[in-house]
Design a protein around this motif. Structure first.
Motif, PDB file in Angstrom:
ATOM      1  N   MET A 192       1.156  -1.624  -0.024  1.00 49.33           N
ATOM      2  CA  MET A 192      -0.549   0.442   0.067  1.00 49.33           C
ATOM      3  C   MET A 192       0.863   1.006   0.393  1.00 49.33           C
ATOM      4  SD  MET A 192      -3.049  -0.949   2.742  1.00 49.33           S
ATOM      5  CE  MET A 192      -4.148  -2.049   2.253  1.00 49.33           C
ATOM      6  N   ILE A 193       0.529   2.115  -0.378  1.00 54.00           N
ATOM      7  CA  ILE A 193       1.084   3.583  -0.442  1.00 54.00           C
ATOM      8  C   ILE A 193       0.166   4.133   0.708  1.00 54.00           C
ATOM      9  CG2 ILE A 193       1.122   3.094  -3.076  1.00 54.00           C
ATOM     10  CD1 ILE A 193      -1.026   5.639  -2.966  1.00 54.00           C
ATOM     11  N   ILE A 194       0.799   5.576   1.151  1.00 57.37           N
ATOM     12  CA  ILE A 194       0.041   6.293   2.090  1.00 57.37           C
ATOM     13  C   ILE A 194       0.237   7.590   2.090  1.00 57.37           C
ATOM     14  CG2 ILE A 194       0.257   6.941   4.633  1.00 57.37           C
ATOM     15  CD1 ILE A 194       2.311   4.124   4.888  1.00 57.37           C
ATOM     16  N   ILE A 213      -1.372  16.787  -2.352  1.00 55.41           N
ATOM     17  CA  ILE A 213      -0.920  15.311  -1.403  1.00 55.41           C
ATOM     18  C   ILE A 213       0.115  15.180  -0.994  1.00 55.41           C
ATOM     19  CG2 ILE A 213      -0.308  12.854  -2.463  1.00 55.41           C
ATOM     20  CD1 ILE A 213      -3.698  13.570  -3.107  1.00 55.41           C
ATOM     21  N   TRP A 214       0.042  14.452   0.489  1.00 50.90           N
ATOM     22  CA  TRP A 214       1.129  14.652   0.913  1.00 50.90           C
ATOM     23  C   TRP A 214       1.989  13.467   1.010  1.00 50.90           C
ATOM     24  CZ3 TRP A 214       4.189  18.201   2.283  1.00 50.90           C
ATOM     25  CH2 TRP A 214       3.424  20.364   2.302  1.00 50.90           C
ATOM     26  N   THR A 215       3.325  12.833   0.489  1.00 50.19           N
ATOM     27  CA  THR A 215       3.599  11.694   0.426  1.00 50.19           C
ATOM     28  C   THR A 215       4.235  11.261   1.466  1.00 50.19           C
ATOM     29  OG1 THR A 215       4.160  12.542  -1.722  1.00 50.19           O
ATOM     30  CG2 THR A 215       5.240  10.690  -1.358  1.00 50.19           C
ATOM     31  N   ILE A 216       3.907  10.020   1.672  1.00 46.22           N
ATOM     32  CA  ILE A 216       4.361   9.464   3.247  1.00 46.22           C
ATOM     33  C   ILE A 216       5.176   7.420   2.950  1.00 46.22           C
ATOM     34  CG2 ILE A 216       4.242   8.549   4.980  1.00 46.22           C
ATOM     35  CD1 ILE A 216       1.474  10.454   5.636  1.00 46.22           C
ATOM     36  N   ILE A 266       3.030   3.237   9.360  1.00 45.08           N
ATOM     37  CA  ILE A 266       4.312   3.663   8.532  1.00 45.08           C
ATOM     38  C   ILE A 266       5.073   3.439   7.551  1.00 45.08           C
ATOM     39  CG2 ILE A 266       5.576   4.577  10.660  1.00 45.08           C
ATOM     40  CD1 ILE A 266       7.353   1.642   9.812  1.00 45.08           C
ATOM     41  N   ASN A 267       5.821   4.678   6.307  1.00 41.45           N
ATOM     42  CA  ASN A 267       6.636   3.510   5.588  1.00 41.45           C
ATOM     43  C   ASN A 267       7.981   3.037   6.352  1.00 41.45           C
ATOM     44  OD1 ASN A 267       7.976   2.836   2.688  1.00 41.45           O
ATOM     45  ND2 ASN A 267       7.886   4.992   2.345  1.00 41.45           N
ATOM     46  N   SER A 274       5.709  13.873   2.992  1.00 41.25           N
ATOM     47  CA  SER A 274       4.794  14.576   3.960  1.00 41.25           C
ATOM     48  C   SER A 274       6.306  14.841   5.429  1.00 41.25           C
ATOM     49  CB  SER A 274       3.828  13.438   4.823  1.00 41.25           C
ATOM     50  OG  SER A 274       3.323  13.496   5.876  1.00 41.25           O
ATOM     51  N   PRO A 275       6.030  15.726   6.168  1.00 40.88           N
ATOM     52  CA  PRO A 275       6.431  16.610   7.316  1.00 40.88           C
ATOM     53  C   PRO A 275       6.075  15.614   8.256  1.00 40.88           C
ATOM     54  CG  PRO A 275       5.117  18.018   6.804  1.00 40.88           C
ATOM     55  CD  PRO A 275       5.120  17.154   6.005  1.00 40.88           C
ATOM     56  N   GLU A 276       5.480  14.016   8.316  1.00 40.33           N
ATOM     57  CA  GLU A 276       5.098  13.347   8.622  1.00 40.33           C
ATOM     58  C   GLU A 276       6.098  11.656   8.437  1.00 40.33           C
ATOM     59  OE1 GLU A 276       3.171  13.128  11.890  1.00 40.33           O
ATOM     60  OE2 GLU A 276       3.459  14.938  11.400  1.00 40.33           O
ATOM     61  N   TYR A 277       6.452  12.011   7.373  1.00 40.33           N
ATOM     62  CA  TYR A 277       7.343  11.074   6.835  1.00 40.33           C
ATOM     63  C   TYR A 277       8.236  10.456   7.877  1.00 40.33           C
ATOM     64  CZ  TYR A 277      11.105   8.113   5.012  1.00 40.33           C
ATOM     65  OH  TYR A 277      11.882   6.897   4.154  1.00 40.33           O
ATOM     66  N   GLU A 278       8.905  10.651   9.074  1.00 43.34           N
ATOM     67  CA  GLU A 278       9.736  10.995   9.761  1.00 43.34           C
ATOM     68  C   GLU A 278       9.478  10.720  11.170  1.00 43.34           C
ATOM     69  OE1 GLU A 278      13.025   8.854   9.326  1.00 43.34           O
ATOM     70  OE2 GLU A 278      13.657   9.815   7.381  1.00 43.34           O
ATOM     71  N   ASN A 279       7.747  10.247  11.318  1.00 35.71           N
ATOM     72  CA  ASN A 279       7.148  10.365  12.480  1.00 35.71           C
ATOM     73  C   ASN A 279       7.063   8.661  12.811  1.00 35.71           C
ATOM     74  OD1 ASN A 279       5.512   9.633  14.190  1.00 35.71           O
ATOM     75  ND2 ASN A 279       3.985  11.131  13.692  1.00 35.71           N
TER      76      ASN A 279
END
Ligand code: GTP
Ligand code: SPV
Ligand code: MN
Length: 591
Positions: free
Chosen positions: A231-233, A271-274, A292-293, A384-389
Motif C-alpha cells: 500500500m501507499i500512504i 497530496i503529501w507523500t509518505i 508507516i512506510n 510529508s513532514p510526517e514521513y519521519e514520524n
C-alpha cells in the motif's frame, strides 16, 4: 567471542568463497566508491554494472542494464519454506525448508569466487518505530549494494543495535551466473531468513523490499497483531488545510507511485507523500490504525512517467542530492546521453540505444516495459513532514483497486469492514510487466497481496477480520479503478492528477461530511450523479454513466469466478468470508 551476526557472515563466506568481504557503512563516500567500482566492472554479459548518464542534466545518475533474462519478478521461482505446505497456502509455491536449504547450498557453493561480498546493515522503518526491523543483507553485486543504500536506512548504527543479539532479519543474495535454471527466491519465516540466488532484479534482489517488508513482515504481523501491506500512504490536504491520511493497495505497476505524489487537478487540494509501495499498519492506543512506510526510496516504473503524468516524480529524479539515482533497463538518448522511456516525451529522440544497449530500431520498444528508477524519497518535493514520524499517521480510509477494463466503477464505498474485507479478498486485476508472464490477463489478486503474502491467504483474510473487530470504529474501505476502457481499448478516465476527484469524494465520505452524495447498489455505495466534483473537466454524459456503472450481469460472472478462487482455500477459509460472500451473491442476483 563472535556474535551471531559475525558467525552467520562467516558461515556464508565459507560457503560462497568471496575474494573479499566488505562491511558497508551507508555513507555518501562509500556509495560513490561502489558506483566507481561498478563503472569499471563487467557483469556476466560483458556490460559494466553502471554507465554514467549526462552529468549536467542528470548529475549523479547511472544506468544499469540487467541480464536479459532478469527484468521482472519471477513469481514461479519464489517460494515459501515452512514445514507444512498448508501453512503456505495455494497462494505460494512451497518447499520443505531442509530441502530448500540443500538446494540453495548446492547452487551457492563457491558462487562468490573472485567477487566481493558486501555486508549491508540496514533498518526497515524508522529506528524508533515500534515496528522497526534491524536487517542485514549479504550481496555480491555493487548494483544491489547501492540500490539498498537508496531504498533503506543503511548505517553502522544498526550493527551496534544488533550487537550480540540473534534478533535481525537475514538476507543472502547472490546473482550467481544469472542462470534462470538456478534462480530461486526462498523465504524462511521461521528463521527470519530470505535467500535469493540467480537474479539481480528489484523485488528478487533488494531483499528489504518485497521479501522482508511484505512476505516475512506479513508473517510477523499475523503473529504480533499488525498488517504489512502492498500500500501507499498519503495525506490529502483540502482547501481548509485539513489533512486526511489514506492507505491504498493496487497491484504492481497499477498506479501506486503516481497516486502517492499526484499533483491535484482541483485547486486547493494537495497530496503529501509518505510511501509509494509498502505500509506497515498497527492499531494505536486510541484504537485507530497508524501506518508507516518502512522504505527510504522509490523503485518506480519508468514508462509512462512524464512532466504531464507525474511531474513530482520528474522533479524527484532531477533533484540532485548526495544519493545517486539509478536507472535500470531504460533507453538512452544517443545525442544527449540522457535516460529515455516510452511516454517521457513526444516526439521521441531520433537516435537512441535501447534497453539492451543496441541501436534502437523504430517500431521496437526503446525502454523495457518494466524499466525502473531507484531514487531517494528525501528528494521528493511532496514528502510529508510526517514521513519521519516513528508512530506513523492515523489512517481514515483504506483503498483497494487495480486495472479493470470493465466491471469496477471509478470509485465505490464498501458498506462496512467485513464487506470491504470480502471485496478485497475477491478483487481481480489485469496483470502487468512487473512480473514475468502474460500481461493484461485477469487474475484474482486479493488486496494486491497475492505475490507477497507470506502465509496462507485464508489465514490472512481471518487476520484482516480480527484487526477490524479490535477497532471500535475501523476506517471505511473504498474501491477505485482508473482503468476502465471503451470498445477500442482506450481509457475512458483521464487519470493521474484528475484522480483527486475520486479522492475528494472518498475523504468527504470518510469524514461523513457528504452523507447525501452516495447511492446504494448491490456491491456498495457509488457516487450519485454530480456528487463527484467534475469542475473544469468535460466528460460526455454517457462516459460519466459508464464510469459509475454497476452491471448485475457482469457482477454475476465476476462472483462465479471469485467463488472458484475462494474455494481453493477449502475449510481453512473463515466462515465469515463465505457468509458475507453469499450475502453479496444474493444481493447481486436480486432483480
Ligand atoms: P509497483 O512499483 O510495481 O508496485 O507499481 P505502482 O502501482 O507504483 O505503479 P505506477 O504508479 O508506477 O504505475 C504504473 C503504470 O501505470 C505507469 O506506466 C503509469 O504511467 C500508469 N498509471 C498510473 N496512474 C495512472 C492513471 O491514473 N491512469 C492511467 N491510464 N495510467 C496510470
Ligand atoms: C512490484 O512489482 O510490485 C514492485 C517492484 O514494487 S519490485 O520491487 O520489483 O517487486
Ligand atoms: Mn510494488
Amino acid at each position: 567471542m563472535t556474535t551471531p551476526l559475525e558467525k552467520w557472515v562467516d558461515d556464508v563466506a565459507r560457503m560462497t568463497k568471496p575474494s573479499a568481504i566488505y562491511w558497508c557503512d551507508g555513507s555518501e563516500e562509500e556509495a560513490h566508491r561502489l558506483v566507481e567500482t561498478g563503472l569499471k566492472k563487467e557483469n556476466v554479459e560483458g556490460q559494466p554494472v553502471f554507465y554514467a548518464l549526462n552529468r549536467q542534466s542528470y548529475p549523479n545518475a547511472y544506468l544499469h542494464r540487467s541480464h536479459s533474462t532478469d527484468v521482472a519478478r519471477t513469481e514461479n521461482l519464489t517460494f515459501l519454506c515452512l514445514p507444512e505446505k498448508e501453512a503456505a497456502g495455494p497462494n505460494n509455491n512451497w518447499m520443505e525448508p531442509g530441502k530448500a536449504k540443500n538446494l540453495l547450498q548446492g547452487i551457492s557453493e563457491g558462487c562468490m569466487k573472485g567477487k566481493t561480498m558486501y555486508v549491508l546493515p540496514y533498518t526497515m522503518g524508522h529506528p524508533d518505530s515500534p515496528l522497526a526491523k534491524a536487517c542485514v543483507q549479504i550481496t555480491d553485486i555493487s548494483y544491489v549494494a547501492v540500490s539498498m543504500r537508496i531504498m533503506t536506512r543503511m548505517s553502522r548504527e544498526v550493527l551496534r543495535k544488533i550487537g550480540s543479539s540473534e534478533n535481525f532479519v537475514r538476507g543472502i543474495h547472490s546473482v550467481g551466473d544469472f542462470d534462470p535454471n538456478k534462480r530461486f527466491i526462498m523465504h524462511f519465516p521461521e528463521d527470519n531468513l530470505v535467500w535469493s540466488v540467480g537474479s539481480g532484479y528489484g523485488g528478487n534482489a533488494l531483499l528489504g523490499k518485497k521479501c522482508i517488508s511484505l512476505r516475512i513482515a506479513s508473517w510477523q504481523g499475523r503473529e504480533e497483531g499488525w498488517l504489512a501491506e502492498h500500500m501507499i500512504i498519503i495525506g490529502v490536504e483540502d482547501p481548509q488545510g485539513r489533512i486526511t491520511y489514506i492507505a491504498a493497495a493496487l497491484p504492481s505497476a497499477s498506479g501506486k507511485t503516481n497516486l502517492a505524489m499526484m499533483e491535484s487537478a482541483l485547486p486547493g487540494y494537495k497530496i503529501w507523500t509518505i510511501g509509494d509501495d509498502i505500509a506497515w499498519i498497527r492499531i494505536g492506543a486510541d484504537g485507530r490504525l497508524y501506518a508507516i512506510n518502512p522504505e527510504y526510496g522509490f523503485f518506480g516504473v519508468a514508462p509512462g512517467t512524464s512532466f504531464k503524468t507525474n511531474p513530482n516524480m520528474m522533479r524527484t529524479l532531477r533533484a540532485n542530492s548526495f544519493y545517486p539515482t539509478l536507472y535500470t533497463n531504460v533507453a538512452v538518448n544517443a545525442d544527449t546521453n540522457e535516460p529515455w522511456w516510452e511516454g517521457m516525451s513526444d516526439p521521441k529522440p531520433e537516435k537512441m540505444f535501447d534497453w539492451r544497449g543496441k541501436t534502437w530500431q523504430p517500431g521496437t520498444p526503446a525502454a523495457h516495459p518494466n524499466s525502473r528508477f531507484t531514487v531517494s524519497i528525501t528528494q521528493c518535493p511532496t514528502l510529508s513532514p510526517e514521513y519521519e514520524n516513528p508512530q506513523g499517521v492515523p489512517i481514515s480510509a483504506i483503498l483497494f483497486g487495480g486495472r479493470r477494463s470493465r466491471v469496477m466503477p471509478l470509485v465505490m464505498e464498501s458498506f462496512n469492514w467485513t464487506r470491504g474485507v470480502l471485496m478485497g479478498a475477491i478483487m481481480g486485476a489485469e496483470t502487468t510487466a512487473a512480473a514475468t508472464g502474460k500481461v493484461g490477463v485477469l487474475r484474482r489478486d486479493p488486496m494486491a497481496m497475492l505475490p507477497f503474502c507470506g502465509y496462507n491467504m485464508a489465514d490472512y483474510f481471518g487476520h484482516w477480520l480480527r484487526m477490524g473487530s479490535k477497532m471500535p470504529s475501523p476506517p471505511k474501505i473504498f474501491f477505485i479503478n482508473w482503468f476502465r476502457t471503451d470498445e477500442n481499448g482506450k481509457f475512458i478516465w483521464p487519470g493521474f492528477g484528475e484522480n483527486i476527484r475520486a479522492l475528494k469524494w472518498i475523504i468527504e465520505r470518510a469524514s461523513r461530511s457528504n452523507q447525501e452524495g452516495a447511492q446504494e447498489t448491490p456491491i456498495g455505495f457509488v457516487p450519485k450523479e454530480n456528487s463527484v466534483d467534475m469542475t473544469g473537466l468535460t466528460i460526455p454524459k454517457e462516459t460519466y454513466q459508464e464510469l459509475f456503472a454497476v452491471n448485475r450481469g457482469e457482477w454475476q460472472a465476476e462472483l462465479e469466478d471469485a467463488q472458484n478462487f475462494l474455494a481453493q482455500f477449502g475449510a481453512r477459509m473463515p466462515k465469515q468470508i463465505w457468509d458475507e460472500f453469499h450475502n453479496l451473491k444474493k444481493a447481486v442476483a436480486q432483480p
